[in-house]
Write an enzyme that holds these catalytic residues in place. Sequence first.
Site, PDB file in Angstrom:
ATOM      1  N   HIS A 122      31.921 -30.845  70.086  1.00  0.00           N
ATOM      2  CA  HIS A 122      31.422 -32.015  70.399  1.00  0.00           C
ATOM      3  C   HIS A 122      32.636 -32.667  71.269  1.00  0.00           C
ATOM      4  CE1 HIS A 122      34.190 -32.561  67.107  1.00  0.00           C
ATOM      5  NE2 HIS A 122      34.272 -33.985  67.035  1.00  0.00           N
ATOM      6  N   HIS A 164      34.866 -35.375  71.169  1.00  0.00           N
ATOM      7  CA  HIS A 164      35.925 -35.726  70.735  1.00  0.00           C
ATOM      8  C   HIS A 164      37.324 -35.420  71.203  1.00  0.00           C
ATOM      9  CE1 HIS A 164      34.244 -38.201  67.149  1.00  0.00           C
ATOM     10  NE2 HIS A 164      34.242 -39.008  68.298  1.00  0.00           N
ATOM     11  N   ASP A 178      40.226 -34.708  70.178  1.00  0.00           N
ATOM     12  CA  ASP A 178      41.107 -33.462  69.589  1.00  0.00           C
ATOM     13  C   ASP A 178      40.391 -32.028  69.824  1.00  0.00           C
ATOM     14  OD1 ASP A 178      39.208 -34.734  68.195  1.00  0.00           O
ATOM     15  OD2 ASP A 178      40.021 -33.870  66.211  1.00  0.00           O
ATOM     16  N   HIS A 179      39.189 -31.904  70.108  1.00  0.00           N
ATOM     17  CA  HIS A 179      38.456 -30.790  70.396  1.00  0.00           C
ATOM     18  C   HIS A 179      38.238 -30.504  71.604  1.00  0.00           C
ATOM     19  CE1 HIS A 179      36.923 -30.671  66.161  1.00  0.00           C
ATOM     20  NE2 HIS A 179      37.312 -32.021  66.142  1.00  0.00           N
ATOM     21  N   HIS A 223      27.812 -35.807  62.695  1.00  0.00           N
ATOM     22  CA  HIS A 223      29.138 -36.448  62.655  1.00  0.00           C
ATOM     23  C   HIS A 223      28.823 -37.709  63.706  1.00  0.00           C
ATOM     24  CE1 HIS A 223      33.300 -36.542  63.648  1.00  0.00           C
ATOM     25  NE2 HIS A 223      33.277 -36.284  64.477  1.00  0.00           N
ATOM     26  N   ASP A 239      33.284 -30.936  63.285  1.00  0.00           N
ATOM     27  CA  ASP A 239      33.449 -32.160  62.415  1.00  0.00           C
ATOM     28  C   ASP A 239      31.940 -32.267  62.017  1.00  0.00           C
ATOM     29  OD1 ASP A 239      36.018 -32.030  63.461  1.00  0.00           O
ATOM     30  OD2 ASP A 239      35.852 -34.128  64.457  1.00  0.00           O
ATOM     31  N   HIS A 280      40.337 -28.634  59.786  1.00  0.00           N
ATOM     32  CA  HIS A 280      40.319 -29.962  60.326  1.00  0.00           C
ATOM     33  C   HIS A 280      40.681 -30.891  59.285  1.00  0.00           C
ATOM     34  CE1 HIS A 280      38.674 -33.619  62.251  1.00  0.00           C
ATOM     35  NE2 HIS A 280      38.849 -33.009  63.143  1.00  0.00           N
TER      36      HIS A 280
HETATM   37 ZN    ZN Z   1      37.991 -33.733  65.082  1.00  0.00          ZN
HETATM   38 ZN    ZN Z   2      35.182 -35.595  65.985  1.00  0.00          ZN
END
Ligand code: ZN
Ligand code: ZN
Length: 292
Positions: A60, A62, A64-65, A132, A200, A256
């Site tokens: 996805h 976000h 951080d990914h 998510h 997530d 995570h």
């Molecule tokens: Zn994340």
């Molecule tokens: Zn996320």
Amino acid sequence: MIETFFLGTGGGAPSKRRLPAYLFRRGAFNVLMDCGEGTQITMINHSLSIMAIKVVAITHMHADHVMGLPAMVQTMSMYNRSEKLYIIGPSKVQELLKATFELTHFYPTFRIEYVSEYEDKEVRLTPFPTKHVIPSQGYILEEKERVNVDKERLEREGIRDWRVIRQLKEGKEVKLGDKVLKPEDYLIKKRGLKVAYTGDTSYSDRVVEAVKGADLLLHDSTFLDDVNAEEYGHSTVSVAAEVAKRAEVKRLALVHISGRYEDNEELERVARKTFKWSFAPKDLSYYVLRQG
Ligand SMILES: [Zn+2]
Ligand SMILES: [Zn+2]
């Protein structure tokens, strides 16, 4: 054999744990699941080749990914990559890369093909829906079933004609004298390995369904039970363990992990109350799965 490298087991804001990225390696086939900031530097510093990555699968959008991806693609180009790179993920991954390339005056030296799943002769990589706060999907990587002839039985019955054996292997019935040989009696099917990564997610029956029977499941385990994880679209360690139990997976990797938790043993202790075969991998550790 499938090796899983836990490049970054954290999530959200940077902490002592690196941001999410997992490398699955099966011989020469390398797939990177998510690409948090710092992924390429981690790989380069630990002699894992970014050039060998054939597929990048993003769960996805976000940060951080995904924020490690534009820089990694640029580095591949600096190393003169010519082999095509497959990217699976939300369509916005393509938008992100396109915008970054334009704004940084960069043109890749290789083709990028955006696909919805990946398959070759030996493996299959497919997405499944997760739950998510923004659209997201997890991935299943599985080896295809292998079919071999039952050599012992053929030997026992004195069947040596290679044309007969070939037809059986192709799944055809063969008439031999007054007997009809059925392929299912002479073939041994060997199930391939299956690994799953959720990205997530909070608890979802659809995740349980998709990861059923996996040899290794990497499940969102952001919090311990002191936080209402669902509110943030995440799972607690106990929820991850519940999913593992219901899906009858063989091993659960807790990933995570929020930066607030430093003690892996505590995470494992809580998860194992529900699912005994849980572990909290350290950053840069790896796990080897072999066909039993
Ligand atoms: Zn994340
Ligand atoms: Zn996320």
